[in-house]
Scaffold this motif. Sequence first.
Motif, mmCIF file in Angstrom:
data_model
loop_
_atom_site.group_PDB
_atom_site.id
_atom_site.type_symbol
_atom_site.label_atom_id
_atom_site.label_comp_id
_atom_site.label_asym_id
_atom_site.label_seq_id
_atom_site.Cartn_x
_atom_site.Cartn_y
_atom_site.Cartn_z
ATOM 1 N N SER A 160 4.238 5.667 -5.347
ATOM 2 C CA SER A 160 4.245 5.730 -6.812
ATOM 3 C C SER A 160 3.179 6.701 -7.311
ATOM 4 O O SER A 160 3.438 7.482 -8.233
ATOM 5 C CB SER A 160 3.981 4.342 -7.400
ATOM 6 O OG SER A 160 5.038 3.474 -7.103
ATOM 7 N N ALA A 161 2.012 6.641 -6.713
ATOM 8 C CA ALA A 161 0.932 7.545 -7.129
ATOM 9 C C ALA A 161 1.305 8.998 -6.846
ATOM 10 O O ALA A 161 1.076 9.873 -7.689
ATOM 11 C CB ALA A 161 -0.364 7.181 -6.411
ATOM 12 N N ASN A 162 1.897 9.254 -5.682
ATOM 13 C CA ASN A 162 2.316 10.620 -5.349
ATOM 14 C C ASN A 162 3.373 11.125 -6.328
ATOM 15 O O ASN A 162 3.329 12.276 -6.759
ATOM 16 C CB ASN A 162 2.848 10.696 -3.915
ATOM 17 C CG ASN A 162 1.740 10.660 -2.887
ATOM 18 O OD1 ASN A 162 0.612 11.024 -3.174
ATOM 19 N ND2 ASN A 162 2.054 10.214 -1.690
ATOM 20 N N LEU A 163 4.340 10.264 -6.659
ATOM 21 C CA LEU A 163 5.362 10.659 -7.635
ATOM 22 C C LEU A 163 4.741 10.954 -8.994
ATOM 23 O O LEU A 163 5.111 11.920 -9.667
ATOM 24 C CB LEU A 163 6.423 9.565 -7.762
ATOM 25 C CG LEU A 163 7.411 9.448 -6.618
ATOM 26 C CD1 LEU A 163 8.315 8.227 -6.810
ATOM 27 C CD2 LEU A 163 8.251 10.696 -6.495
ATOM 28 N N ARG A 191 0.835 -1.192 0.000
ATOM 29 C CA ARG A 191 0.000 0.000 0.000
ATOM 30 C C ARG A 191 0.880 1.256 0.000
ATOM 31 O O ARG A 191 0.633 2.195 -0.755
ATOM 32 C CB ARG A 191 -0.920 0.001 1.220
ATOM 33 C CG ARG A 191 -1.940 1.129 1.222
ATOM 34 C CD ARG A 191 -2.817 1.085 2.472
ATOM 35 N NE ARG A 191 -2.151 1.606 3.635
ATOM 36 C CZ ARG A 191 -2.007 2.898 3.916
ATOM 37 N NH1 ARG A 191 -2.488 3.808 3.082
ATOM 38 N NH2 ARG A 191 -1.400 3.298 5.012
ATOM 39 N N GLN A 192 1.927 1.246 0.821
ATOM 40 C CA GLN A 192 2.845 2.381 0.881
ATOM 41 C C GLN A 192 3.554 2.586 -0.465
ATOM 42 O O GLN A 192 3.729 3.719 -0.914
ATOM 43 C CB GLN A 192 3.884 2.195 2.000
ATOM 44 C CG GLN A 192 3.314 2.343 3.391
ATOM 45 C CD GLN A 192 2.764 3.725 3.659
ATOM 46 O OE1 GLN A 192 3.198 4.715 3.103
ATOM 47 N NE2 GLN A 192 1.752 3.791 4.509
#
Length: 183
Positions: free
Chosen positions: A65-68, A59-60
Amino acid sequence: MGLEIVLNDITEGAKADVRRINEEAESASELIIGEARQASKEALGSRLAEVEEKLEQQRQQVLSSANLEVRRIALNKRKTLLDQVYDQALEQIKELPADKNEEYLKVLIEANEKDGHRIYSNKESEKIVKKLSSLEYGGNIDCIGGIVIESEDGTIRLDFTYDLIVKNTYDKSLKSISDILNG
């Protein structure tokens, strides 16, 4: 009757031994089953904890990855926006009315003419520059406007083209513009 009593005593003793052995076996079996259940619960709990830990790690990773990706997209959008503003600034300078262009050229020439021997401009500004400057006209250069002043021996060139002025202003302002866009 003596033999029956002995036989009866032996039978009763054997039955008592069987009951005792059965009770001990029952007790031992309950203990073994209880220990097995406890070991099974502990193993299941340990495995469940491992699975939960792996899920949290995944999850982290997905969140990172989504934040990047979001940051990358936002940076690309900001870069596109900044490029559009830069291009619009150049277009507006290209479309300067002749009187404004002459006014800007006059300021540039008066402020810098003393430092040179030859002056250059784009083809559209040639007549104006020749009219405003006492320097030898060196020819046309490829730019959207402005002037280049050159020393007599050609070793020093002062570039006051609008292209370079806009680029230098953009480069100097990029950090503050980026800070404004980033909040």
